[in-house]
Scaffold this active site. Structure first.
Site, PDB file in Angstrom:
ATOM      1  N   GLU A 152      20.247   5.489   4.722  1.00  0.00           N
ATOM      2  CA  GLU A 152      20.249   5.877   6.410  1.00  0.00           C
ATOM      3  C   GLU A 152      21.261   4.987   7.017  1.00  0.00           C
ATOM      4  OE1 GLU A 152      18.870   8.484   7.904  1.00  0.00           O
ATOM      5  OE2 GLU A 152      17.950   9.310   6.054  1.00  0.00           O
TER       6      GLU A 152
ATOM      7  N   THR B 250       0.835  -1.153  -0.071  1.00  0.00           N
ATOM      8  CA  THR B 250      -0.146  -0.029  -0.052  1.00  0.00           C
ATOM      9  C   THR B 250       0.795   1.212   0.102  1.00  0.00           C
ATOM     10  OG1 THR B 250      -0.162   0.115   2.535  1.00  0.00           O
ATOM     11  CG2 THR B 250      -1.834  -1.215   1.262  1.00  0.00           C
TER      12      THR B 250
ATOM     13  N   ASP C 287      -0.471  -9.731   9.764  1.00  0.00           N
ATOM     14  CA  ASP C 287       0.504  -9.256  10.718  1.00  0.00           C
ATOM     15  C   ASP C 287       1.962  -9.772  10.621  1.00  0.00           C
ATOM     16  OD1 ASP C 287       1.877  -8.390  12.638  1.00  0.00           O
ATOM     17  OD2 ASP C 287       0.670  -8.971  14.241  1.00  0.00           O
TER      18      ASP C 287
ATOM     19  N   SER D  87      18.255   0.816   3.104  1.00  0.00           N
ATOM     20  CA  SER D  87      18.216   2.358   3.230  1.00  0.00           C
ATOM     21  C   SER D  87      19.552   2.840   3.320  1.00  0.00           C
ATOM     22  CB  SER D  87      17.296   3.064   4.190  1.00  0.00           C
ATOM     23  OG  SER D  87      17.619   4.265   4.245  1.00  0.00           O
TER      24      SER D  87
ATOM     25  N   GLN E 133       4.125   4.034  -0.979  1.00  0.00           N
ATOM     26  CA  GLN E 133       4.682   4.406  -2.493  1.00  0.00           C
ATOM     27  C   GLN E 133       5.300   3.434  -3.309  1.00  0.00           C
ATOM     28  OE1 GLN E 133       7.221   8.270  -2.983  1.00  0.00           O
ATOM     29  NE2 GLN E 133       8.697   6.602  -2.593  1.00  0.00           N
TER      30      GLN E 133
ATOM     31  N   LEU F 242       8.874  -4.780   1.624  1.00  0.00           N
ATOM     32  CA  LEU F 242       9.068  -3.023   1.806  1.00  0.00           C
ATOM     33  C   LEU F 242       7.987  -2.948   2.896  1.00  0.00           C
ATOM     34  CD1 LEU F 242       7.914  -2.552  -1.947  1.00  0.00           C
ATOM     35  CD2 LEU F 242      10.115  -3.207  -1.151  1.00  0.00           C
TER      36      LEU F 242
ATOM     37  N   SER G  84       8.697   3.871   7.912  1.00  0.00           N
ATOM     38  CA  SER G  84       9.655   4.268   6.783  1.00  0.00           C
ATOM     39  C   SER G  84      10.181   5.512   7.169  1.00  0.00           C
ATOM     40  CB  SER G  84       9.210   4.093   5.379  1.00  0.00           C
ATOM     41  OG  SER G  84       7.961   5.061   5.438  1.00  0.00           O
TER      42      SER G  84
ATOM     43  N   TYR H 186      15.579   4.099  12.976  1.00  0.00           N
ATOM     44  CA  TYR H 186      15.185   3.575  11.679  1.00  0.00           C
ATOM     45  C   TYR H 186      16.491   2.890  10.924  1.00  0.00           C
ATOM     46  CZ  TYR H 186      14.064   3.802   6.822  1.00  0.00           C
ATOM     47  OH  TYR H 186      13.980   3.398   5.233  1.00  0.00           O
TER      48      TYR H 186
HETATM   49  P1  NAP Z   1       5.571   3.933   2.837  1.00  0.00           P
HETATM   50  O1  NAP Z   1       5.085   4.652   1.603  1.00  0.00           O
HETATM   51  O2  NAP Z   1       5.779   4.308   4.149  1.00  0.00           O
HETATM   52  O3  NAP Z   1       5.393   2.284   2.900  1.00  0.00           O
HETATM   53  C1  NAP Z   1       5.567   1.568   3.850  1.00  0.00           C
HETATM   54  C2  NAP Z   1       4.374   0.497   4.009  1.00  0.00           C
HETATM   55  O4  NAP Z   1       4.684  -0.504   5.191  1.00  0.00           O
HETATM   56  C3  NAP Z   1       3.191   1.310   4.438  1.00  0.00           C
HETATM   57  O5  NAP Z   1       2.269   1.320   3.256  1.00  0.00           O
HETATM   58  C4  NAP Z   1       2.397   0.426   5.692  1.00  0.00           C
HETATM   59  O6  NAP Z   1       1.538  -0.429   4.932  1.00  0.00           O
HETATM   60  C5  NAP Z   1       3.601  -0.472   6.114  1.00  0.00           C
HETATM   61  N1  NAP Z   1       4.009   0.328   7.422  1.00  0.00           N
HETATM   62  C6  NAP Z   1       4.139   1.444   7.889  1.00  0.00           C
HETATM   63  N2  NAP Z   1       4.386   1.619   8.989  1.00  0.00           N
HETATM   64  C7  NAP Z   1       4.541   0.392   9.582  1.00  0.00           C
HETATM   65  C8  NAP Z   1       4.804  -0.236  10.839  1.00  0.00           C
HETATM   66  N3  NAP Z   1       4.991   0.804  11.810  1.00  0.00           N
HETATM   67  N4  NAP Z   1       4.665  -1.347  10.911  1.00  0.00           N
HETATM   68  C9  NAP Z   1       4.533  -1.811   9.917  1.00  0.00           C
HETATM   69  N5  NAP Z   1       4.102  -1.798   8.638  1.00  0.00           N
HETATM   70  C10 NAP Z   1       4.303  -0.477   8.700  1.00  0.00           C
HETATM   71  O7  NAP Z   1       7.196   3.787   2.426  1.00  0.00           O
HETATM   72  P2  NAP Z   1       8.058   3.387   1.197  1.00  0.00           P
HETATM   73  O8  NAP Z   1       8.633   4.799   0.755  1.00  0.00           O
HETATM   74  O9  NAP Z   1       6.981   2.848   0.088  1.00  0.00           O
HETATM   75  O10 NAP Z   1       9.218   2.564   1.166  1.00  0.00           O
HETATM   76  C11 NAP Z   1       9.173   1.049   1.059  1.00  0.00           C
HETATM   77  C12 NAP Z   1      10.305   0.435   1.857  1.00  0.00           C
HETATM   78  O11 NAP Z   1      11.729   1.058   1.496  1.00  0.00           O
HETATM   79  C13 NAP Z   1      10.223   0.879   3.322  1.00  0.00           C
HETATM   80  O12 NAP Z   1      10.656  -0.197   4.018  1.00  0.00           O
HETATM   81  C14 NAP Z   1      11.185   2.058   3.586  1.00  0.00           C
HETATM   82  O13 NAP Z   1      11.430   2.108   4.900  1.00  0.00           O
HETATM   83  C15 NAP Z   1      12.244   1.626   2.471  1.00  0.00           C
HETATM   84  N6  NAP Z   1      13.092   3.069   1.808  1.00  0.00           N
HETATM   85  C16 NAP Z   1      12.275   3.826   1.362  1.00  0.00           C
HETATM   86  C17 NAP Z   1      13.095   4.797   0.933  1.00  0.00           C
HETATM   87  C18 NAP Z   1      12.349   6.116   0.327  1.00  0.00           C
HETATM   88  O14 NAP Z   1      13.091   7.233  -0.022  1.00  0.00           O
HETATM   89  N7  NAP Z   1      10.957   5.940  -0.036  1.00  0.00           N
HETATM   90  C19 NAP Z   1      14.461   5.048   0.781  1.00  0.00           C
HETATM   91  C20 NAP Z   1      15.214   3.793   1.462  1.00  0.00           C
HETATM   92  C21 NAP Z   1      14.316   2.922   1.870  1.00  0.00           C
HETATM   93  P3  NAP Z   1       0.010  -1.090   5.730  1.00  0.00           P
HETATM   94  O15 NAP Z   1      -0.226   0.186   6.367  1.00  0.00           O
HETATM   95  O16 NAP Z   1      -0.650  -1.362   4.572  1.00  0.00           O
HETATM   96  O17 NAP Z   1       0.532  -2.233   6.495  1.00  0.00           O
END
Ligand code: NAP
Length: 320
Positions: free
Chosen positions: A128, A11, A59, A126, A13, A81, A85, A150
């Site tokens: 980070e 769900t 879960d 990441s 990005q 994913l 985040s 994180y």
């Molecule tokens: P996002 O939009 O926040 O999506 C992450 C998904 O994980 C959410 O839709 C949610 O799905 C679930 N989630 C969120 N908080 C959670 C929690 N506390 N516990 C369990 N599930 C949770 O992130 P994204 O930007 O698509 O990134 C995807 C992945 O890549 C993440 O792991 C992020 O850390 C990593 N990442 C992102 C970036 C970036 O710049 N975007 C860079 C490096 C790494 P539900 O609510 O449907 O369960």
């Protein structure tokens, strides 16, 4: 036979863009979410793919549930994913960061290990993890120095993934992705906050935008391009980890200036620094070297900062 992919965090990005990409590649796409509430599925609806994906509530901290779902689907590939985040939120709720990022990774890899099958595994790692890159740019050999809960959690997941690869010969890889943006970026991230703030100022709905540190530098990319790299990482002959980045780094000030100049506004008259938004510790400079991905994945980013910013603004204006 159609390939089956399971995307945890579908769900979000990246999950939504990856699902769209894999559907175009003729995969059957499954995805997990913590809640099936309509509002939580909005990114999939926005891309017009909600009906084409098989969404399951799960879960991932619950190993029994995780096993049931994975065993039922028997996917060829799992893209992990899901999880908290936001670096900022991880300082507020570190336990949630550790649980959601680390436990899901272990539970999925345990399932693959115990079933001894050929399921390939991708971890959303990441930039980070590197902490500050004070000179040059990070490569796959650069030491990790995580500066937030994180980043500590992502670093742990990286080593867990590496351990399963080396100890059990599982095709398990990490994509070490630098920041990537898009219209689907969550509204509480600073990039969306800047765009929404500039639009409100342009429409005379408010005069100021309050931000934390703006002298930080980031290596920004375009999310739909970055999810293609995830797919390519699982296409290689041997499993390995890859940095996915643009190779260029800009200050947040430059990002702000690019947004405000779209509206012919002088950002210096509207942006205020508010210590309330500063984090206990912030990564100041981040820059990645994407040469390994260019060489082996034949992956190359095409969007520059201006194009990313303009696409995000145009989308927000359309929504308003
Ligand atoms: P996002 O939009 O926040 O999506 C992450 C998904 O994980 C959410 O839709 C949610 O799905 C679930 N989630 C969120 N908080 C959670 C929690 N506390 N516990 C369990 N599930 C949770 O992130 P994204 O930007 O698509 O990134 C995807 C992945 O890549 C993440 O792991 C992020 O850390 C990593 N990442 C992102 C970036 C970036 O710049 N975007 C860079 C490096 C790494 P539900 O609510 O449907 O369960």
């Amino acid at each position: 036979m159609k390939k089956k992919a399971l995307i945890t965090g579908i769900t979000g990005q990246d999950g939504a863009y990856l699902a769209r990409f894999l559907l175009k590649k003729k995969y059957t796409v499954y995805g997990t979410t913590r809640t099936l509430k309509k509002n939580n599925l909005r990114n999939l609806s926005r891309l017009n793919i909600l009906e084409l994906c098989n969404i399951l509530q799960c879960d991932l901290l619950n190993i029994k549930q995780t096993n049931q779902i994975i065993n039922k689907i028997n996917p060829d590939e799992i893209y992990n994913l899901s999880g908290l985040s936001s670096v900022g939120k991880s300082f507020i709720d570190p336990l949630d960061a550790y649980r959601s990022i680390i436990f899901s990774t272990v539970n999925i890899l345990e399932n693959i290990r115990l079933k001894r099958n050929k399921t390939k595994f991708y971890l959303a790692c990441s930039s980070e993890c590197f902490g500050n890159i004070l000179s040059g740019s990070a490569t796959e050999n650069t030491e990790f120095n995580p500066l937030s809960p994180y980043a500590v959690a992502k670093t742990s997941s990286y080593y867990i993934t590496k351990n399963y690869r080396e100890a059990y010969s599982i095709f398990a890889c990490s994509g070490i992705l630098f920041n990537h943006e898009s219209p689907l970026r969550n509204d509480d991230f600073v990039t969306q906050k800047i765009i929404t703030g500039a639009i409100s100022i342009f429409n005379k709905k408010k005069k100021f935008l309050d931000l934390g540190s703006i002298n930080i530098e980031r290596d920004w990319g375009w999310a739909p391009e970055y999810v293609e790299a995830m797919y390519l990482i699982l296409r290689q002959r041997n499993p390995s980890d890859y940095i996915i980045s643009s190779g260029k780094s800009y200050s947040l000030e430059k990002f702000i200036e690019t947004v405000f100049s779209y509206f012919d506004l002088d950002w210096k008259q509207h942006v205020r620094i508010n210590n309330k938004y500063k984090r206990p510790m912030d990564l100041t400079i981040s820059k990645g070297n994407p040469n390994k991905a260019k060489k082996y994945l034949k992956w190359k980013p095409k969007y520059d900062l201006k194009k990313i910013v303009h696409e995000m603004i145009n989308d927000k204006l359309k929504q308003n």
